[in-house]
Design a protein around this motif. Structure first.
Motif, mmCIF file in Angstrom:
data_model
loop_
_atom_site.group_PDB
_atom_site.id
_atom_site.type_symbol
_atom_site.label_atom_id
_atom_site.label_comp_id
_atom_site.label_asym_id
_atom_site.label_seq_id
_atom_site.Cartn_x
_atom_site.Cartn_y
_atom_site.Cartn_z
ATOM 1 N N MET A 1 0.842 -1.193 0.000
ATOM 2 C CA MET A 1 0.000 0.000 0.000
ATOM 3 C C MET A 1 0.883 1.252 0.000
ATOM 4 O O MET A 1 1.927 1.292 0.645
ATOM 5 N N PRO A 2 0.466 2.308 -0.727
ATOM 6 C CA PRO A 2 1.240 3.547 -0.703
ATOM 7 C C PRO A 2 1.271 4.133 0.694
ATOM 8 O O PRO A 2 0.378 3.918 1.495
ATOM 9 N N PRO A 3 2.312 4.908 1.016
ATOM 10 C CA PRO A 3 2.450 5.416 2.371
ATOM 11 C C PRO A 3 1.553 6.584 2.705
ATOM 12 O O PRO A 3 1.506 7.006 3.840
ATOM 13 N N PHE A 4 0.840 7.172 1.696
ATOM 14 C CA PHE A 4 -0.046 8.286 2.009
ATOM 15 C C PHE A 4 -1.106 8.375 0.932
ATOM 16 O O PHE A 4 -1.286 7.460 0.150
ATOM 17 N N ASN A 5 -1.829 9.502 0.845
ATOM 18 C CA ASN A 5 -2.897 9.727 -0.117
ATOM 19 C C ASN A 5 -2.449 9.386 -1.535
ATOM 20 O O ASN A 5 -1.327 9.704 -1.946
ATOM 21 N N ARG A 6 -3.340 8.742 -2.296
ATOM 22 C CA ARG A 6 -2.979 8.215 -3.610
ATOM 23 C C ARG A 6 -2.811 9.286 -4.674
ATOM 24 O O ARG A 6 -2.334 8.988 -5.763
ATOM 25 N N LYS A 7 -3.199 10.510 -4.395
ATOM 26 C CA LYS A 7 -3.079 11.547 -5.423
ATOM 27 C C LYS A 7 -1.618 11.702 -5.833
ATOM 28 O O LYS A 7 -0.736 11.935 -5.023
ATOM 29 N N TYR B 1 2.492 12.691 -4.090
ATOM 30 C CA TYR B 1 3.686 11.866 -4.164
ATOM 31 C C TYR B 1 4.858 12.665 -4.717
ATOM 32 O O TYR B 1 5.987 12.579 -4.229
ATOM 33 N N PHE B 2 4.594 13.443 -5.756
ATOM 34 C CA PHE B 2 5.662 14.240 -6.345
ATOM 35 C C PHE B 2 6.167 15.291 -5.362
ATOM 36 O O PHE B 2 7.376 15.509 -5.239
ATOM 37 N N ILE B 3 5.243 15.950 -4.660
ATOM 38 C CA ILE B 3 5.658 16.939 -3.667
ATOM 39 C C ILE B 3 6.512 16.278 -2.598
ATOM 40 O O ILE B 3 7.577 16.785 -2.225
ATOM 41 N N PHE B 4 6.039 15.146 -2.105
ATOM 42 C CA PHE B 4 6.764 14.423 -1.066
ATOM 43 C C PHE B 4 8.154 14.030 -1.559
ATOM 44 O O PHE B 4 9.148 14.133 -0.837
ATOM 45 N N PHE B 5 8.240 13.566 -2.813
ATOM 46 C CA PHE B 5 9.512 13.159 -3.391
ATOM 47 C C PHE B 5 10.518 14.307 -3.386
ATOM 48 O O PHE B 5 11.653 14.166 -2.927
ATOM 49 N N PHE B 6 10.108 15.480 -3.855
ATOM 50 C CA PHE B 6 11.022 16.616 -3.930
ATOM 51 C C PHE B 6 11.360 17.170 -2.550
ATOM 52 O O PHE B 6 12.495 17.576 -2.302
ATOM 53 N N GLY C 1 13.682 8.137 3.460
ATOM 54 C CA GLY C 1 14.932 8.889 3.438
ATOM 55 C C GLY C 1 16.112 8.155 4.031
ATOM 56 O O GLY C 1 17.187 8.723 4.181
ATOM 57 N N ASN C 2 15.936 6.884 4.403
ATOM 58 C CA ASN C 2 17.034 6.052 4.881
ATOM 59 C C ASN C 2 17.759 6.686 6.077
ATOM 60 O O ASN C 2 18.977 6.842 6.082
ATOM 61 N N ILE C 3 16.991 7.047 7.082
ATOM 62 C CA ILE C 3 17.451 7.600 8.374
ATOM 63 C C ILE C 3 18.515 8.693 8.219
ATOM 64 O O ILE C 3 19.472 8.788 8.983
ATOM 65 N N LYS D 1 10.011 -6.118 3.832
ATOM 66 C CA LYS D 1 10.500 -5.877 2.488
ATOM 67 C C LYS D 1 9.696 -4.759 1.836
ATOM 68 O O LYS D 1 8.460 -4.746 1.892
ATOM 69 N N ILE D 2 10.384 -3.813 1.231
ATOM 70 C CA ILE D 2 9.728 -2.710 0.526
ATOM 71 C C ILE D 2 9.585 -3.108 -0.932
ATOM 72 O O ILE D 2 10.576 -3.234 -1.669
ATOM 73 N N THR D 3 8.364 -3.317 -1.366
ATOM 74 C CA THR D 3 8.125 -3.813 -2.723
ATOM 75 C C THR D 3 7.488 -2.783 -3.644
ATOM 76 O O THR D 3 7.615 -2.891 -4.862
ATOM 77 N N ASN D 4 6.788 -1.773 -3.094
ATOM 78 C CA ASN D 4 6.097 -0.831 -3.983
ATOM 79 C C ASN D 4 7.053 0.235 -4.514
ATOM 80 O O ASN D 4 8.064 0.576 -3.888
ATOM 81 N N LEU D 5 6.738 0.762 -5.677
ATOM 82 C CA LEU D 5 7.602 1.712 -6.374
ATOM 83 C C LEU D 5 7.803 2.982 -5.557
ATOM 84 O O LEU D 5 8.917 3.496 -5.455
ATOM 85 N N TYR D 6 6.706 3.501 -4.985
ATOM 86 C CA TYR D 6 6.820 4.745 -4.227
ATOM 87 C C TYR D 6 7.749 4.584 -3.026
ATOM 88 O O TYR D 6 8.549 5.465 -2.727
ATOM 89 N N GLY D 7 7.627 3.453 -2.357
ATOM 90 C CA GLY D 7 8.501 3.215 -1.217
ATOM 91 C C GLY D 7 9.966 3.201 -1.612
ATOM 92 O O GLY D 7 10.822 3.733 -0.903
ATOM 93 N N ARG D 8 10.268 2.622 -2.755
ATOM 94 C CA ARG D 8 11.654 2.569 -3.213
ATOM 95 C C ARG D 8 12.150 3.949 -3.629
ATOM 96 O O ARG D 8 13.284 4.330 -3.314
ATOM 97 N N LEU D 9 11.317 4.712 -4.345
ATOM 98 C CA LEU D 9 11.714 6.055 -4.757
ATOM 99 C C LEU D 9 11.949 6.968 -3.554
ATOM 100 O O LEU D 9 12.837 7.828 -3.579
ATOM 101 N N LEU D 10 11.153 6.768 -2.528
ATOM 102 C CA LEU D 10 11.268 7.606 -1.330
ATOM 103 C C LEU D 10 12.251 7.018 -0.323
ATOM 104 O O LEU D 10 12.356 7.510 0.791
ATOM 105 N N GLN D 11 12.959 5.976 -0.723
ATOM 106 C CA GLN D 11 13.953 5.312 0.114
ATOM 107 C C GLN D 11 13.375 4.934 1.483
ATOM 108 O O GLN D 11 13.952 5.212 2.527
ATOM 109 N N GLU D 12 12.195 4.309 1.426
ATOM 110 C CA GLU D 12 11.597 3.801 2.659
ATOM 111 C C GLU D 12 12.466 2.659 3.189
ATOM 112 O O GLU D 12 12.850 1.761 2.453
#
Length: 399
Positions: free
Chosen positions: A1-7, A11-16, A126-128, A158-169
């Motif tokens: 499941m994504p870590p927050f709202n699906r919009k 996600y892009f704001i959070f990423f930057f 963000g990998n601590i 295990k982090i399997t979703n794309l958003y988690g990997r991009l956000l370095q969960e």
């Protein structure tokens, strides 16, 4: 499941936002080495002021450090509980508000910094990097915790979703943070062993065991000479632990056939169980009311499970009950067996929780001994689990 709202915009704001703060931490880490510290201890707390963790593992120590002549401050992210509770709907905004750059830079003024539980509680992204930043700019940082947070988060996962990997969960965040710090304050020997098993670069002397102390010395023990025909069994704790009460419903239903029972629950939300055949009375926890509510209990209950989460518990409910002279029953897991001398200052249930009915029934038959048991319980807490009994060792070690 994504870590927050699906919009996707969020996600892009959070990423930057995430990568901006990571870059800022890297740059600042180069130039902000700690200058010579003047004095004092700084607690970096996660919880709001109206929270037992904030009070009993940070603020009440601050009061005692100051009486000892040390400068001490406590900083948290959201001091107001309503503000704290309302933050979970917008992850990018929450992430921005939860950043602790200013507090980390401010920490350079202090000789010792004590991080409570996690520097950033709300996410594992963000990998601590924030912990790495603080430890880079300050050489004397201590991690304090009184729960097995990694077990509660089911780490490693295990982090399997794309958003988690991009956000370095980080699916093993807390365990990996244990390998970063060099000094620790923990609530039990079990947690000390947890630290030593994860961090092979430190020795036994780098971990200090300090229970989550209570300051009930000035409060008289509960008086039992006016017990009514209705026996009040009580429980106090966080919402995430309410499920432990489910294991008590069946034994209490059996006992309710012969005894008039009431279960008083003190938490952040109501406890309900449709199978209960006894009265359940819910009270909202507040710092102001907790002592009076505990003293309304005839018997304090602490059921936990014999698993990794249970072994991370530090017996705080017991310390609260017993510190106010309340007769207590607890599962014999982790520190509970050290706090309670069975049938002397309290009562222990088997680790598999199979004999709650038998133990509660036995305790109900001993009402003429409640006052004696309660006094001995209070004496135990004063001698071993109060701020006064732990202050010298804590101050010497931390400072």
């Amino acid at each position: 499941m994504p870590p927050f709202n699906r919009k996707s915009t969020q996600y892009f704001i959070f990423f930057f936002v995430l990568y901006f703060f990571r870059f800022l931490a890297w740059i600042c880490g180069i130039f902000l080495r700690r200058r010579k510290a003047s004095d004092g201890v700084l607690f970096l707390e996660n919880f709001p002021v109206e929270n037992s963790g904030y009070q009993y593992r940070a603020y009440k120590w601050k009061e005692r450090f100051e009486k000892y002549g040390l400068h001490c401050e406590v900083l948290t992210i959201f001091p107001d509980k309503n503000d704290f509770d309302s933050q979970f709907g917008n992850m990018p905004l929450l992430y921005i508000r939860a950043m602790r750059f200013r507090q980390c830079v401010f920490a350079r003024k202090f000789k010792t910094v004590i991080v409570r539980r996690e520097l950033l509680q709300f996410n594992d992204y963000g990998n601590i990097f924030m912990e790495k930043f603080l430890l880079k700019i300050h050489p004397n940082v201590i991690l304090d915790f009184d729960d097995n947070i990694s077990a509660a988060k089911r780490e490693p996962r295990k982090i399997t979703n794309l958003y988690g990997r991009l956000l370095q969960e980080n699916g093993n965040k807390f365990n990996e943070s244990l390998r970063l710090y060099k000094r620790f304050v923990v609530g039990s020997d079990s947690l000390k062993q947890k630290v030593l098993s994860e961090n092979k670069t430190i020795d036994d002397m780098a971990v200090l065991v300090i229970p989550t102390c209570v300051d009930y010395n000035e409060y008289p023990a509960k008086v039992y000479d006016t017990m009514s025909t209705e026996v009040v069994l009580g429980w106090i704790g966080g919402n995430h632990n309410l499920h432990y009460l489910d294991m008590l419903v069946a034994p209490l239903n059996r006992l309710a056939v012969d005894y008039k029972l009431k279960l008083v629950v003190v938490a952040g939300r109501d406890y309900e169980n449709q199978d209960a055949k006894f009265k359940i009375e819910n009270h909202k926890w507040t710092l102001k009311s907790e002592k009076d509510l505990i003293k309304s209990f005839d018997i304090g209950l602490m059921p936990i499970e014999d698993n990794a989460v249970g072994h991370g518990k530090c017996g705080f409910k017991l310390l609260q009950y017993m510190g106010l002279g309340v007769v207590s029953i607890a599962t014999d897991v982790t520190i509970n067996g050290d706090i309670i001398e069975d049938e002397k200052n309290g009562f222990l249930v088997k680790p598999d929780n199979s004999n709650w009915y038998e133990i509660i029934k036995k305790v109900l038959s001993l009402q003429n001994k409640y006052e004696e048991i309660g006094r001995y319980a209070k004496e135990t807490i004063q001698n071993r689990y109060s701020f006064e009994s732990n202050m010298d060792s804590y101050i010497r070690w931390v400072y």
